[in-house]
Structure formats: structure tokens, C-alpha cells
Design an enzyme around this catalytic site. Structure first.
Site, PDB file in Angstrom:
ATOM      1  N   HIS A 105     -28.956  32.236   8.822  1.00 40.79           N
ATOM      2  CA  HIS A 105     -29.454  30.874   8.789  1.00 40.79           C
ATOM      3  C   HIS A 105     -30.290  31.397  10.293  1.00 40.79           C
ATOM      4  O   HIS A 105     -31.255  30.320  10.420  1.00 40.79           O
ATOM      5  CB  HIS A 105     -28.851  29.380   9.139  1.00 40.79           C
ATOM      6  CG  HIS A 105     -28.198  29.886   7.811  1.00 40.79           C
ATOM      7  ND1 HIS A 105     -26.580  29.547   7.775  1.00 40.79           N
ATOM      8  CD2 HIS A 105     -28.772  28.445   6.576  1.00 40.79           C
ATOM      9  CE1 HIS A 105     -26.260  28.389   6.424  1.00 40.79           C
ATOM     10  NE2 HIS A 105     -27.003  29.191   5.672  1.00 40.79           N
TER      11      HIS A 105
ATOM     12  N   SER B  37     -22.586  31.555   3.132  1.00 40.03           N
ATOM     13  CA  SER B  37     -21.974  31.010   4.009  1.00 40.03           C
ATOM     14  C   SER B  37     -20.693  30.876   3.571  1.00 40.03           C
ATOM     15  O   SER B  37     -19.541  31.233   3.494  1.00 40.03           O
ATOM     16  CB  SER B  37     -21.774  29.341   4.139  1.00 40.03           C
ATOM     17  OG  SER B  37     -23.100  29.644   4.774  1.00 40.03           O
TER      18      SER B  37
ATOM     19  N   LYS C 264     -19.406  16.176  -2.334  1.00 39.01           N
ATOM     20  CA  LYS C 264     -19.582  17.709  -2.288  1.00 39.01           C
ATOM     21  C   LYS C 264     -18.172  18.264  -1.413  1.00 39.01           C
ATOM     22  O   LYS C 264     -18.319  17.777   0.356  1.00 39.01           O
ATOM     23  CB  LYS C 264     -20.551  18.111  -1.637  1.00 39.01           C
ATOM     24  CG  LYS C 264     -20.200  19.663  -2.309  1.00 39.01           C
ATOM     25  CD  LYS C 264     -22.110  20.774  -2.285  1.00 39.01           C
ATOM     26  CE  LYS C 264     -21.896  22.177  -1.260  1.00 39.01           C
ATOM     27  NZ  LYS C 264     -23.003  22.306  -1.353  1.00 39.01           N
TER      28      LYS C 264
ATOM     29  N   ARG D  69     -33.597  34.917   0.228  1.00 33.18           N
ATOM     30  CA  ARG D  69     -32.894  36.061   0.418  1.00 33.18           C
ATOM     31  C   ARG D  69     -32.716  37.306  -1.353  1.00 33.18           C
ATOM     32  O   ARG D  69     -33.138  37.725  -1.078  1.00 33.18           O
ATOM     33  CB  ARG D  69     -30.734  35.818   0.223  1.00 33.18           C
ATOM     34  CG  ARG D  69     -30.483  35.576   2.009  1.00 33.18           C
ATOM     35  CD  ARG D  69     -29.287  35.237   2.055  1.00 33.18           C
ATOM     36  NE  ARG D  69     -29.427  33.518   0.590  1.00 33.18           N
ATOM     37  CZ  ARG D  69     -27.862  32.919   0.787  1.00 33.18           C
ATOM     38  NH1 ARG D  69     -27.275  32.710   0.992  1.00 33.18           N
ATOM     39  NH2 ARG D  69     -28.022  31.464  -0.392  1.00 33.18           N
TER      40      ARG D  69
HETATM   41  P1  ADP Z   1     -27.602  24.503   0.538  1.00 27.39           P
HETATM   42  O1  ADP Z   1     -26.791  24.144   0.256  1.00 27.39           O
HETATM   43  O2  ADP Z   1     -28.858  24.247   0.567  1.00 27.39           O
HETATM   44  O3  ADP Z   1     -28.216  25.700  -0.106  1.00 27.39           O
HETATM   45  P2  ADP Z   1     -27.249  26.837   2.413  1.00 27.39           P
HETATM   46  O4  ADP Z   1     -26.381  26.502   4.098  1.00 27.39           O
HETATM   47  O5  ADP Z   1     -26.323  27.316   2.034  1.00 27.39           O
HETATM   48  O6  ADP Z   1     -27.089  25.435   1.892  1.00 27.39           O
HETATM   49  O7  ADP Z   1     -28.640  27.513   2.651  1.00 27.39           O
HETATM   50  C1  ADP Z   1     -29.722  27.026   4.238  1.00 27.39           C
HETATM   51  C2  ADP Z   1     -30.889  27.179   3.846  1.00 27.39           C
HETATM   52  O8  ADP Z   1     -30.618  28.903   4.042  1.00 27.39           O
HETATM   53  C3  ADP Z   1     -31.191  27.953   2.189  1.00 27.39           C
HETATM   54  O9  ADP Z   1     -32.213  28.067   2.134  1.00 27.39           O
HETATM   55  C4  ADP Z   1     -30.453  28.945   2.382  1.00 27.39           C
HETATM   56  O10 ADP Z   1     -31.597  29.912   1.360  1.00 27.39           O
HETATM   57  C5  ADP Z   1     -31.118  30.306   3.873  1.00 27.39           C
HETATM   58  N1  ADP Z   1     -29.955  30.495   3.936  1.00 27.39           N
HETATM   59  C6  ADP Z   1     -28.582  31.106   3.938  1.00 27.39           C
HETATM   60  N2  ADP Z   1     -27.987  32.400   4.034  1.00 27.39           N
HETATM   61  C7  ADP Z   1     -28.850  32.830   4.274  1.00 27.39           C
HETATM   62  C8  ADP Z   1     -29.221  34.766   4.946  1.00 27.39           C
HETATM   63  N3  ADP Z   1     -28.348  35.119   5.029  1.00 27.39           N
HETATM   64  N4  ADP Z   1     -30.777  34.715   4.975  1.00 27.39           N
HETATM   65  C9  ADP Z   1     -31.404  34.197   4.823  1.00 27.39           C
HETATM   66  N5  ADP Z   1     -31.203  32.726   4.694  1.00 27.39           N
HETATM   67  C10 ADP Z   1     -30.173  32.459   4.465  1.00 27.39           C
END
Ligand code: ADP
Length: 160
Positions: A18, A129, A42, A91
């Protein structure tokens, strides 16, 4: 007019993946609002305020970044804050399919807001995550997957 992007997500917890997306997006936008989705249905591992606190620590020296939370539609949140861009990270092909659907629906809801996708760097591709939470729950050391400003030992997640 200032270009403001909203980076919405669960950030449970915020990872170096992120962080990489946000830092690179600083070159594209004047301001970025990292908006933690507060979804009552959630259940998250870290409480909302903890997730916000972690992200604030990472960007405490970056005045162009603010950290907030929201409920409801992302496009409504964007409108309220004068943001014309939604920032998301990609990703894998699975991310693409998921993001394509959300992005197209968001555009149908409000054609004045564009989704902008940044491809993750190769080294951040496997980081998500869910895996970070699994490591923490199992008592492992996940510190290398979260920004160094986040001291995981200072935070308690929901162990049920
Ligand atoms: P959500 O529940 O909305 O998917 P996340 O916290 O999992 O929330 O992800 C938020 C954003 O960050 C999404 O666009 C996701 O694709 C991106 N993201 C998550 N992990 C990575 C990573 N390792 N590299 C790049 N982008 C990421």
C-alpha cells in the site's frame, strides 16, 4: 484546481505494498486521502482507529496525505471531498478482474470520477493484508511487510 485522489481500502493492516502505491501516486496528485472503509458488517482484525493510527504514523511528515475513514459509497465520499480520482493498486490478474468490476460500476455511478490504477512493483506483488494477518495471528514476525513506522507489537488485533 488541485488534483485530489482517494485511496480507499480495508488496510487491515497497511502494508509496504500500500505504501509503495501511495508514495508513487504523490507524483501524480496534489493531495491523497487514504480512506479506510468502515464496514459494520465486515469484521476486521485491527479496529478502525488502530488502522488509521498506523497509517498516520507512516505519513506523519507528508502534509499532502490525510487519513480518514468512511462508510457507504466510495464515489459519494469522493464527491464530498472534491476528489476526482480513485487510486487503486494492481498486483495480479485476479486483482484486475476485481478492480475492473468496481471501477466500471463506480464510473456508472459517477462519470466525473476516474479510477487510476498503479501496477505494484515485482517485490510487492506477493504481499497482501490477509497473509500479513495470518503471520501475526500465528505469532510470526511480519514487520518486514509493513512500513517501518508501524511497530506491530504496539497494537493488538482481534484474536477471535
Ligand atoms: P480492499 O478491501 O478494498 O481490497 P485492501 O486494503 O486489501 O482493500 O487494498 C486496497 C488497495 O491496495 C487495493 O487496490 C489493492 O489492490 C491494493 N493493494 C493491496 N496490496 C497491495 C500490494 N502489495 N501492492 C500494490 N497494491 C496493493
Amino acid at each position: 484546481m488541485k488534483k485530489t485522489a482517494v485511496f480507499p481500502g480495508s488496510f487491515d493492516p497497511f502494508t509496504i505494498g500500500h505504501e509503495g502505491i501511495v508514495r508513487r501516486a504523490l507524483g501524480l496528485f496534489d493531495n491523497i486521502i487514504i480512506a479506510v472503509g468502515a464496514n459494520a458488517l465486515k469484521k476486521s482484525y485491527y479496529p478502525l482507529e488502530t488502522r488509521k493510527d498506523m497509517i498516520k504514523k507512516v505519513f506523519r511528515d507528508e502534509p499532502r496525505i490525510t487519513v480518514d475513514h468512511y462508510e457507504g459509497l466510495t464515489v459519494d465520499y469522493c464527491k464530498k471531498h472534491g476528489a476526482h480520482y480513485i487510486l487503486r493498486g494492481l498486483r495480479t490478474a485476479a486483482d484486475f478482474e476485481f478492480e475492473r468490476a468496481i471501477g466500471q460500476v463506480n464510473r456508472a455511478l459517477d462519470s466525473g470520477i476516474e479510477s487510476v490504477f498503479l501496477l505494484t512493483t515485482p517485490e510487492h506483488t506477493p504481499i497482501n493484508s490477509t497473509i500479513v494477518r495470518d503471520i501475526i495471528r500465528s505469532g510470526g514476525d511480519a514487520s518486514r511487510f509493513v512500513p517501518s513506522a508501524i511497530k506491530l507489537k504496539d497494537y493488538k488485533g482481534d484474536e477471535d
